[in-house]
Design a protein around this motif. Structure first.
Motif, PDB file in Angstrom:
ATOM      1  N   SER A 163      50.366  52.078  46.412  1.00 40.86           N
ATOM      2  CA  SER A 163      49.574  53.293  46.623  1.00 40.86           C
ATOM      3  C   SER A 163      49.105  53.396  48.069  1.00 40.86           C
ATOM      4  N   LYS A 164      48.710  52.257  48.654  1.00 42.57           N
ATOM      5  CA  LYS A 164      48.195  52.306  50.035  1.00 42.57           C
ATOM      6  C   LYS A 164      49.311  52.575  51.033  1.00 42.57           C
ATOM      7  N   GLN A 168      40.778  52.956  44.528  1.00 40.85           N
ATOM      8  CA  GLN A 168      40.201  52.029  43.565  1.00 40.85           C
ATOM      9  C   GLN A 168      38.742  51.754  43.912  1.00 40.85           C
ATOM     10  N   ASN A 227      47.371  41.852  38.330  1.00 42.11           N
ATOM     11  CA  ASN A 227      46.807  41.771  39.682  1.00 42.11           C
ATOM     12  C   ASN A 227      47.800  41.041  40.569  1.00 42.11           C
ATOM     13  N   ASP A 280      44.709  55.121  42.062  1.00 44.80           N
ATOM     14  CA  ASP A 280      44.746  53.662  42.038  1.00 44.80           C
ATOM     15  C   ASP A 280      43.609  53.121  41.179  1.00 44.80           C
ATOM     16  N   GLU A 281      43.940  52.570  40.026  1.00 41.03           N
ATOM     17  CA  GLU A 281      42.946  51.948  39.138  1.00 41.03           C
ATOM     18  C   GLU A 281      41.738  52.856  38.938  1.00 41.03           C
ATOM     19  N   LYS A 315      51.080  46.750  42.905  1.00 40.00           N
ATOM     20  CA  LYS A 315      50.922  48.159  42.540  1.00 40.00           C
ATOM     21  C   LYS A 315      49.895  48.877  43.420  1.00 40.00           C
ATOM     22  N   SER A 316      48.805  48.174  43.777  1.00 41.23           N
ATOM     23  CA  SER A 316      47.836  48.814  44.688  1.00 41.23           C
ATOM     24  C   SER A 316      48.414  48.960  46.093  1.00 41.23           C
TER      25      SER A 316
END
Lengths: 422, 267
Positions: B52-53, B93, B44, B178-179, B48-49
């Motif tokens: 994606s955004k 996500q 976390n 994403d996740e 990585k998120s």
């Protein structure tokens, strides 16, 4: 409070508005119809009641002065195109002059009220809901030339559609309605009021619900530039009765709706769902009042508003719970969408609670479109403006879907957003 | 499926981005060719998120450096909706609930926007209903969910299935998920992963963003990238994910500390 403020002399009640009222009354007085006596009384009261100004608390955000710019004469609008009525509904067109029941076979359970029955009943609900002295009600009473008055017995399967279109001409269209639901009667009513020009549609509905009666009531009012709407819905409920009012208005230069409900002995169910839209320089106003005069009453109220452009939305939700109204359960929620920096939203709950054993919840939210919702739609290929439109539509549909099914023919959302040709 | 001669779909070069005043991505480089499945793993907060955004064009993130070529175009110059129409798909996500907007209508509008992007004609409501009912089977979703508002009151698993349903309808060239495994029980994970496997083909590519190995037990990646503090620290094959699973992320810290000591070797 309202009566006191109305009787306060104000500077604006000078020659201008006074002259306008006088001119209007002169035109409206004629006729020896069933309403002549009550019209005369209302005219006298109106002549002595100054036009409310923004110094009056109930009109703080809504300026009535533009009304006096309208031609002070009565309209008699020609019929305009209407969508086909849905199956299972009876449509009555109101033009302020002709008898809307002429040539109509009323379905079982509905019968006209006339003669002594009418003169006994007319105005009773206005008095019971403290509405008789309101300026829009006086204006309506002083000008309306006829009344659609119906008594309801048993369950009426047909939806009653009461429809008006003030059209493009200048003037005033006063419409007066009376519904008396006998004990255990059940009825669905949809009012549709439209306009296409510089005029005022003035509507007063009185509804009395006997014990165990049920009224499902919709009011759809898509306006037009320069058009004004003043609508009062007065409802008196006996124990065990259910009133459900769903309203949607927008697109009026000035549109004001006043639902005024009283549960005479409590122990009744009232539900109000409303949507109002204000764009351009429009004003959309709702002043609702719910009075519980006995215990165990219930209210569920949702008021939604959208303000865009330089539009202005006003909501005042009065709820009165006097000592006699123990175990009242009332919930009021005001949800507002502010779409422009220059638009304005005023929302105010007004709870007067004297009884101690009650549940009264209220809340208000004002927000813009949520960035996360917009982005989600955009990330699926939907352009920002179309995404905003979808979200706006979603916001409105919660109320519009609760309108009587017969409303679908009028394309509520498209008509309120001005997306369809007249 | 690794084919060195396959066309490059997405080429990220030294991408840097911040949210408000906080730098998050500090130079990410990644090349994705048609047919490939990539997994980006990391703790976390590793960025990585955010990656994606930023790829999808979320307005809260500001790109401060680097380039992203998408099928030859400058991806970062496109509005989010144009990226989607060109075939870039982000599986969220946390899929957003949109009260009052029917899922069916949302899916139809989105599908037609993508079809327009591919130069295909729009589907009318009847043709779309046929298509959506067929694609529902990819995620074994109850048609009743079409009648509800977008994601409103859906469980975590139902929301993720709805994401994969959208992926099945939008036929993306590059899907960034994403996740997608978060909040799924083992059955839902299998269904969702089955959908992703079903949709992966030689002409498209998938970028899986995930915290855990368990998704990679059911979707086999061609490449695994480990992210930390806004960079890709290491790239390997699917065995790298297994190594992470065994050893945890602690070695990443050690590697980072080594990097800090020799900053000249970075980039």
């Amino acid at each position: 409070m309202v009566a006191a403020s109305l009787s306060t002399p104000t500077a604006a009640a000078g020659a201008g508005p006074g002259g306008w009222v006088t001119a209007l009354l002169a035109e409206a007085a004629s006729g020896a119809d069933a309403l002549a006596a009550s019209r005369e009384r209302a005219a006298q009261a109106l002549a002595q009641t100054p036009l409310p100004t923004r110094r009056d608390e109930a009109w703080r955000f809504t300026d009535l002065a533009p009304l006096t710019g309208l031609k002070p004469s009565l309209l008699s609008p020609a019929p305009t195109a209407q969508p086909e009525p849905a199956g299972g509904s009876l449509r009555l067109t109101l033009n302020g002059h002709s008898d809307p029941l002429a040539g109509i076979n009323l379905p079982a359970g509905l019968e006209p009220i006339s003669g002594d029955g009418l003169s006994e009943s007319l105005g009773q609900v206005l008095a019971a809901t403290g509405s008789a002295g309101l300026w829009p009600v006086l204006l309506n009473g002083a000008t309306a030339q006829n009344v659609l008055a119906l008594r309801v017995r048993g369950t009426v399967a047909t939806t009653l559609e009461l429809v008006s279109d003030a059209g493009a001409d200048e003037g005033i269209l006063p419409l007066r309605l009376l519904l008396i639901l006998e004990p255990d009667a059940s009825l669905e009513v949809l009012q549709v009021h439209r306009s296409g020009g510089p005029n005022l549609t003035s509507v007063v509905l009185e509804a009395r619900l006997g014990e165990g009666a049920e009224l499902r009531h919709g009011l759809l009012a898509p306006g037009a530039e320069a058009a004004c709407l003043l609508a009062t819905v007065a409802v008196e409920q006996a124990t065990g009765s259910r009133y459900s009012g769903v309203s949607a208005h927008g697109g009026w230069a000035l549109g004001r709706l006043e639902p005024r409900l009283v549960q005479r002995e409590g122990a009744a169910h009232s539900a109000l769902k409303a949507l109002q839209l204000a764009d351009g320089r429009q004003i959309s106003d709702t002043h609702s009042q719910m009075v519980f005069e006995g215990p165990d009453g219930r209210l569920e109220q949702l008021h939604k508003a959208v303000a865009d452009g330089q539009g202005r939305s006003v909501f005042n939700g009065a709820v009165q719970v006097p000592r006699a109204a123990q175990r009242t359960n009332a919930a009021q929620l005001s949800r507002n969408l502010l779409l422009s920096d220059r638009a304005r939203i005023d929302t105010k709950p007004e709870l007067e609670i004297v009884a101690d054993d009650v549940r009264c919840a209220h809340g208000a939210t004002v927000s813009r479109l949520q960035q996360d919702e917009l982005f989600y739609l955009q990330s699926r290929g939907i352009a920002a403006d179309q995404a905003a439109r979808l979200l706006l539509r979603g916001f409105c549909e919660e109320v519009l879907q609760a309108l009587p099914a017969a409303a679908a023919a009028w394309q509520p959302l498209a008509s309120l957003l001005g997306e369809q040709g007249r | 499926m690794i084919r060195p001669d396959a066309p490059v779909l997405l080429e990220i070069r030294d991408l840097q981005a911040r949210v408000e005043d906080q730098p998050i991505l500090k130079g990410v480089s990644l090349t994705i060719r048609a047919g490939e499945i990539h997994a980006v793993m990391g703790r976390n907060g590793s960025g990585k998120s955010t990656l994606s955004k930023v790829l999808a064009g979320h307005p809260a993130y500001t790109v401060t450096g680097g380039t992203v070529r998408y099928v030859g175009d400058d991806l970062l110059s496109l509005e989010p909706e144009l990226r989607a129409r060109a075939g870039l798909f982000l599986g969220f996500q946390y899929p957003v609930e949109i009260p009052g907007v029917s899922n069916l209508e949302f899916l139809r509008v989105a599908t037609n926007a993508r079809r327009a992007g591919k130069g295909e004609e729009e589907l009318d409501t009847f043709a779309f209903e046929d298509l959506v009912r067929e694609r529902l089977q990819v995620v074994q979703m109850d048609p009743a969910f079409l009648e509800r508002s977008v994601n409103e009151g859906f469980s975590g698993g139902e929301k993720k299935r709805n994401e994969i349903l959208q992926m099945a309808l939008l036929d993306p060239l590059v899907a960034v998920l994403d996740e997608t495994d978060s909040g799924l029980d083992i059955d839902a994970l299998r269904i969702v992963a089955g959908g992703v496997n079903h949709l992966a083909g030689p002409d498209n590519a998938t970028l899986l963003i995930t915290h855990y190995q368990r998704l990679l037990d059911v979707i086999t990646p061609d490449y695994v990238h480990v992210m930390a503090v806004g960079r890709i620290l290491r790239t390997g094959g699917k065995e790298l994910a297994l190594e992470l699973e065994e050893r945890g992320y602690d070695w990443v810290d050690a590697e980072l500390a080594a990097l800090e000591r020799t900053p000249a070797e970075v980039g």
